[in-house]
Enzyme design. Structure first.
Site, PDB file in Angstrom:
ATOM      1  N   GLU A 139       0.826  -1.204   0.000  1.00  0.00           N
ATOM      2  CA  GLU A 139       0.000   0.000   0.000  1.00  0.00           C
ATOM      3  C   GLU A 139       0.863   1.258   0.000  1.00  0.00           C
ATOM      4  OE1 GLU A 139      -3.537   2.094   2.679  1.00  0.00           O
ATOM      5  OE2 GLU A 139      -2.163   0.663   3.617  1.00  0.00           O
ATOM      6  N   ASP A 174      -5.818   2.699  -1.386  1.00  0.00           N
ATOM      7  CA  ASP A 174      -6.512   3.506  -0.389  1.00  0.00           C
ATOM      8  C   ASP A 174      -6.853   4.849  -1.027  1.00  0.00           C
ATOM      9  OD1 ASP A 174      -7.228   5.212   1.771  1.00  0.00           O
ATOM     10  OD2 ASP A 174      -6.124   3.927   3.160  1.00  0.00           O
ATOM     11  N   GLN A 200      -9.652   0.776   0.072  1.00  0.00           N
ATOM     12  CA  GLN A 200     -10.021   1.431   1.321  1.00  0.00           C
ATOM     13  C   GLN A 200     -10.411   2.886   1.056  1.00  0.00           C
ATOM     14  OE1 GLN A 200      -6.358   0.730   3.518  1.00  0.00           O
ATOM     15  NE2 GLN A 200      -7.260  -1.006   4.585  1.00  0.00           N
ATOM     16  N   GLU A 236     -11.575   2.745   6.450  1.00  0.00           N
ATOM     17  CA  GLU A 236     -10.412   2.988   7.293  1.00  0.00           C
ATOM     18  C   GLU A 236     -10.314   4.494   7.559  1.00  0.00           C
ATOM     19  OE1 GLU A 236      -5.882   1.298   7.534  1.00  0.00           O
ATOM     20  OE2 GLU A 236      -6.371   2.541   5.804  1.00  0.00           O
TER      21      GLU A 236
END
Length: 254
Positions: A139, A174, A200, A236
């Site tokens: 990530e 993300d 996310q 998140e």
């Protein structure tokens, strides 16, 4: 209808992990994920997952010396043995609770030696994960929240995924991190979709609930669905108070 996963590294942090899993179920989440569950007996986590019927999508490798400011080990030259031990620990824990993926954290490093170190660690991770039918995730973290983190852009992540060339190595996309550093979240989603293993989200720029901020999640979620994504999206975000008080977005965006 969009499915959502509760990231229990941020949500219901006032509860023990098994209790947080039950809270996520009660709130209507379709799955859960976590950060560093290693101080909790995996049998207790597995029991909570079985009782709720929620899948655990993934967990992270340890960060290292947290008090010393570390945020991952896999790209740190000279720390290879620790990084491999952290990977093996995460793979074992994931197997014991039935999780689907492990996020290998790179840490603060830069340069060619760090890149080579990270790639070697990922080869180790992917080989171990393949034996357990697990996915390895990497990530990119944004430069504002994690200055100096080795994996800072989706372009670098794509390069490393291509170089490792393991079928079980995927990108954790993300939307918050991409929105903060690169912008054009929808464009990056389209370009990187074949590499993505998990998605996310949180508001940009404050990392709160997704019902405010610079990134319009109604459009983002619609685009993700149009691309064909059907797995739960990971919430998140930092609730800034009782998690239950921040869940209105599940009705308006879900």
């Amino acid at each position: 209808m969009t499915a959502f996963s509760a990231n229990l590294g941020f949500l219901w942090t006032d509860r023990l992990l098994p209790d947080a899993i039950h809270a996520a179920k009660a709130a209507g989440f379709d799955a859960v994920e976590c950060h560093w569950p290693f101080d909790v007996d995996p049998a207790d986590v597995a029991a909570a997952l079985q009782e709720t019927g929620l899948p655990m999508l993934g967990l992270n490798t340890r960060r290292g010396d947290v008090a010393g400011g570390e945020n991952g080990l896999a790209a740190l030259p000279g720390r290879e043995d620790e990084a491999r031990a952290a990977i093996d620990e995460a793979l074992d824990y994931a197997t014991r609770i039935g999780a689907g993926a492990v996020h290998v954290m790179a840490g603060f490093a830069e340069g060619h030696e760090a890149r080579d170190t990270f790639i070697k660690a990922l080869h180790h991770a992917c080989e171990g994960a393949a034996k357990r039918d697990l996915v390895i995730l990497i990530e990119p973290l944004n430069r504002f929240d994690a200055p100096g983190y080795f994996l800072g852009t989706t372009d670098l992540a794509a390069e490393i995924i291509a170089e490792v060339a393991a079928p079980n190595l995927r990108l954790m996309f993300d939307c918050y991190h991409v929105g903060r550093t690169e912008g054009d979240v929808i464009g990056r989603l389209r370009a990187l979709y074949p590499l993505i293993g998990h998605i996310q989200f949180a508001s940009v720029p404050d990392r709160g609930a997704p019902d405010h901020g610079d990134l319009g999640y109604a459009g983002v979620f619609a685009e993700i669905a149009a691309l064909g994504w059907s797995q739960p999206l990971g919430a998140e975000y930092k609730p800034g108070g009782p998690t239950e008080d921040t869940l209105g977005w599940m009705r308006t965006l879900g």
